[in-house]
Design a protein around this motif. Sequence first.
Motif, PDB file in Angstrom:
ATOM      1  N   ASP A  16      15.798  -7.078 -10.411  1.00 18.12           N
ATOM      2  CA  ASP A  16      15.592  -6.049 -10.892  1.00 18.12           C
ATOM      3  C   ASP A  16      16.174  -4.873 -10.396  1.00 18.12           C
ATOM      4  O   ASP A  16      15.189  -3.342 -10.434  1.00 18.12           O
ATOM      5  CB  ASP A  16      13.739  -6.111 -10.265  1.00 18.12           C
ATOM      6  CG  ASP A  16      13.411  -6.017  -9.267  1.00 18.12           C
ATOM      7  OD1 ASP A  16      14.518  -6.930  -8.304  1.00 18.12           O
ATOM      8  OD2 ASP A  16      12.717  -7.023  -8.754  1.00 18.12           O
ATOM      9  N   ALA A  17      16.997  -5.023  -9.482  1.00 21.31           N
ATOM     10  CA  ALA A  17      17.901  -3.572  -9.561  1.00 21.31           C
ATOM     11  C   ALA A  17      16.823  -2.956  -8.016  1.00 21.31           C
ATOM     12  O   ALA A  17      16.529  -1.854  -8.130  1.00 21.31           O
ATOM     13  CB  ALA A  17      17.827  -3.040 -10.431  1.00 21.31           C
ATOM     14  N   GLU A  30       1.271  -1.149  -0.225  1.00 14.80           N
ATOM     15  CA  GLU A  30      -0.196  -0.204   0.321  1.00 14.80           C
ATOM     16  C   GLU A  30       0.989   1.387   0.012  1.00 14.80           C
ATOM     17  O   GLU A  30       0.740   2.204  -0.391  1.00 14.80           O
ATOM     18  CB  GLU A  30      -1.026   0.047   0.896  1.00 14.80           C
ATOM     19  CG  GLU A  30      -1.953  -1.051   1.209  1.00 14.80           C
ATOM     20  CD  GLU A  30      -2.093  -1.303   2.625  1.00 14.80           C
ATOM     21  OE1 GLU A  30      -2.233  -0.743   3.577  1.00 14.80           O
ATOM     22  OE2 GLU A  30      -3.858  -1.830   2.534  1.00 14.80           O
ATOM     23  N   SER A  31       1.763   1.093   0.436  1.00 16.92           N
ATOM     24  CA  SER A  31       2.941   1.988   0.526  1.00 16.92           C
ATOM     25  C   SER A  31       3.723   2.436  -0.301  1.00 16.92           C
ATOM     26  O   SER A  31       4.896   3.291  -1.174  1.00 16.92           O
ATOM     27  CB  SER A  31       3.892   2.240   1.599  1.00 16.92           C
ATOM     28  OG  SER A  31       2.737   2.060   3.104  1.00 16.92           O
ATOM     29  N   GLY A  32       3.304   1.946  -0.923  1.00 20.53           N
ATOM     30  CA  GLY A  32       4.745   1.351  -2.530  1.00 20.53           C
ATOM     31  C   GLY A  32       5.997   1.450  -2.314  1.00 20.53           C
ATOM     32  O   GLY A  32       7.208   1.739  -2.860  1.00 20.53           O
ATOM     33  N   VAL A  33       6.687   0.259  -0.942  1.00 14.36           N
ATOM     34  CA  VAL A  33       7.501  -0.004  -0.906  1.00 14.36           C
ATOM     35  C   VAL A  33       7.612  -1.865  -1.033  1.00 14.36           C
ATOM     36  O   VAL A  33       7.242  -2.769  -1.149  1.00 14.36           O
ATOM     37  CB  VAL A  33       7.800   0.113   0.599  1.00 14.36           C
ATOM     38  CG1 VAL A  33       9.002  -0.663   1.213  1.00 14.36           C
ATOM     39  CG2 VAL A  33       7.786   2.084   1.326  1.00 14.36           C
ATOM     40  N   PRO A  34       9.103  -2.360  -2.309  1.00 16.41           N
ATOM     41  CA  PRO A  34       9.029  -3.650  -2.351  1.00 16.41           C
ATOM     42  C   PRO A  34       8.885  -4.795  -1.717  1.00 16.41           C
ATOM     43  O   PRO A  34      10.382  -3.964  -0.521  1.00 16.41           O
ATOM     44  CB  PRO A  34      10.086  -3.466  -3.716  1.00 16.41           C
ATOM     45  CG  PRO A  34      10.425  -1.441  -3.324  1.00 16.41           C
ATOM     46  CD  PRO A  34      10.032  -1.433  -2.424  1.00 16.41           C
ATOM     47  N   THR A  35       8.618  -5.330  -2.093  1.00 13.45           N
ATOM     48  CA  THR A  35       8.750  -6.482  -0.561  1.00 13.45           C
ATOM     49  C   THR A  35       9.086  -7.972  -2.046  1.00 13.45           C
ATOM     50  O   THR A  35       8.398  -7.997  -2.325  1.00 13.45           O
ATOM     51  CB  THR A  35       7.883  -6.694   0.682  1.00 13.45           C
ATOM     52  OG1 THR A  35       6.987  -7.379   0.132  1.00 13.45           O
ATOM     53  CG2 THR A  35       7.736  -5.555   1.457  1.00 13.45           C
ATOM     54  N   TRP A  47      16.493  -5.476   4.749  1.00 12.84           N
ATOM     55  CA  TRP A  47      16.392  -5.794   3.370  1.00 12.84           C
ATOM     56  C   TRP A  47      17.129  -6.407   2.824  1.00 12.84           C
ATOM     57  O   TRP A  47      18.373  -6.837   2.674  1.00 12.84           O
ATOM     58  CB  TRP A  47      16.916  -3.665   2.929  1.00 12.84           C
ATOM     59  CG  TRP A  47      16.122  -2.788   3.681  1.00 12.84           C
ATOM     60  CD1 TRP A  47      16.287  -2.375   4.844  1.00 12.84           C
ATOM     61  CD2 TRP A  47      14.695  -1.958   3.677  1.00 12.84           C
ATOM     62  NE1 TRP A  47      15.228  -1.549   4.749  1.00 12.84           N
ATOM     63  CE2 TRP A  47      14.506  -1.848   3.672  1.00 12.84           C
ATOM     64  CE3 TRP A  47      13.981  -2.341   2.037  1.00 12.84           C
ATOM     65  CZ2 TRP A  47      13.415  -0.598   4.153  1.00 12.84           C
ATOM     66  CZ3 TRP A  47      12.902  -1.321   1.896  1.00 12.84           C
ATOM     67  CH2 TRP A  47      12.854  -0.862   2.712  1.00 12.84           C
ATOM     68  N   ARG A  48      16.823  -6.752   1.334  1.00 13.03           N
ATOM     69  CA  ARG A  48      17.784  -7.532   0.903  1.00 13.03           C
ATOM     70  C   ARG A  48      17.386  -6.697  -0.975  1.00 13.03           C
ATOM     71  O   ARG A  48      16.439  -6.867  -1.324  1.00 13.03           O
ATOM     72  CB  ARG A  48      16.820  -8.945   0.188  1.00 13.03           C
ATOM     73  CG  ARG A  48      17.442  -9.914  -0.575  1.00 13.03           C
ATOM     74  CD  ARG A  48      17.571 -11.360   0.097  1.00 13.03           C
ATOM     75  NE  ARG A  48      18.790 -11.854   0.526  1.00 13.03           N
ATOM     76  CZ  ARG A  48      19.478 -13.475   0.574  1.00 13.03           C
ATOM     77  NH1 ARG A  48      17.967 -14.024   0.194  1.00 13.03           N
ATOM     78  NH2 ARG A  48      20.595 -13.868   0.661  1.00 13.03           N
TER      79      ARG A  48
END
Length: 406
Positions: free
Chosen positions: A287-288, A137-142, A281-282
């Motif tokens: 996909d950089a 929802e916050s636009g942060v990749p996981t 984080w990884r």
Amino acid sequence: MVLLLDDEVPVLLAKVGRYPQHHGSLGVVRTVGRLKVPVYAIVEDRFTPVALSRHVTRGFVRPTTGAEEPDRLRDALLAIGRTIGRRCVPVPTDDEAAVVLAEHADRLAEWFLLPPVPAGLPRLLAGKATMHRTCTESGVPTPRSLAPADRAEMVDAGRELGYPLVLKNLGPFSRLRTPAVCGTTVVRDERELLARFRTALPPVLMQEYIPRRQAEDWITHLYCGPGGVPRVLFTGLKIRSWPPYAGVTTRAVALRNPELAELADRLCRSIGYSGVADLDWRYDRRDAKYKLVDFNPRTGAQFRLFENVQGVDVVRAMHLDLTGRDIPEGPQAEGRIFVAGQLDLPSVAAWLRTERRLPPDLLHVRPTERAWLSLDDPLPAVSEAIRFTGAVARRLARSKHDRTVP
């Protein structure tokens, strides 16, 4: 500049569950105790490494399992607060303690100074599936993640995510009450997955596996004030961990990473997080993108890796802020090295076995911060060495017994 904390406001090391050999707890005790702040600690027994630190004013022997009702944990904290007799700053070192402090902040405020985090947010962030949804929802990749309800959904999820895949305990209390795995666990194929869960399926998160050779492991430690505004924010690279590539950080280096810092800043502002946090984080080279693996709403075990040039770490920043003092600003101190003592030895052995060479940092880079060894506070390291040796001996004895039983 000499950093001054308010020595009239004590710190309480707050914890739920049994983990007596925890170097992050010792780091909390030392980082404020060395600045003459009284430190009280919840401990499992009188001889844990933390209880033997010269910086502990008093240890409260309050062993817990995490199976207790939250109200009982809250009342135990209130009783400790009344015994201390003055308001103090609690520092949680596990997700469960952070959840209790946030969800019972109204009652606990009588004896504790607490960051104004929304009551339900720590539980939401410590829950693996809810954290994934929040990041989306916050636009942060996981990494792609699924939380199956039963074995049939588990099989479907495994086929959708692909193998190998990662298993994690789903929530902050379920990991203690009904653990699905001992820690972050990689399964190689469907047969291994089915063998692990033969009947009922405990609460578990299934997560996409990012190949080790396509990844870098990074960490962010921060303290946010009201509204999710970071007051200090640090980034670093995880070099080794135990168990390898999935467990506790055993060696790391503080490195400035503006892109990662911006991601963490944006997430905390978006959700209004307030308090200390440890984010894993990884970096996925395919996909950089930096992908958030864990958001721990509490002090991280390796938080002493990070300071700014004024000597402020996340625990000191929280104490300064909650006692109404200014937090000295400045960039993070670059190149600090953190080593978690004996846990780095098996991680080096694992590196040697897989890479067929010694780690390049082993002989040439001296640690800036050691998790256990300290000339001004030696007893915790002695206690840890005894406990660690005993644990290894018991494990070897069990292994020998298992091999001899027909």
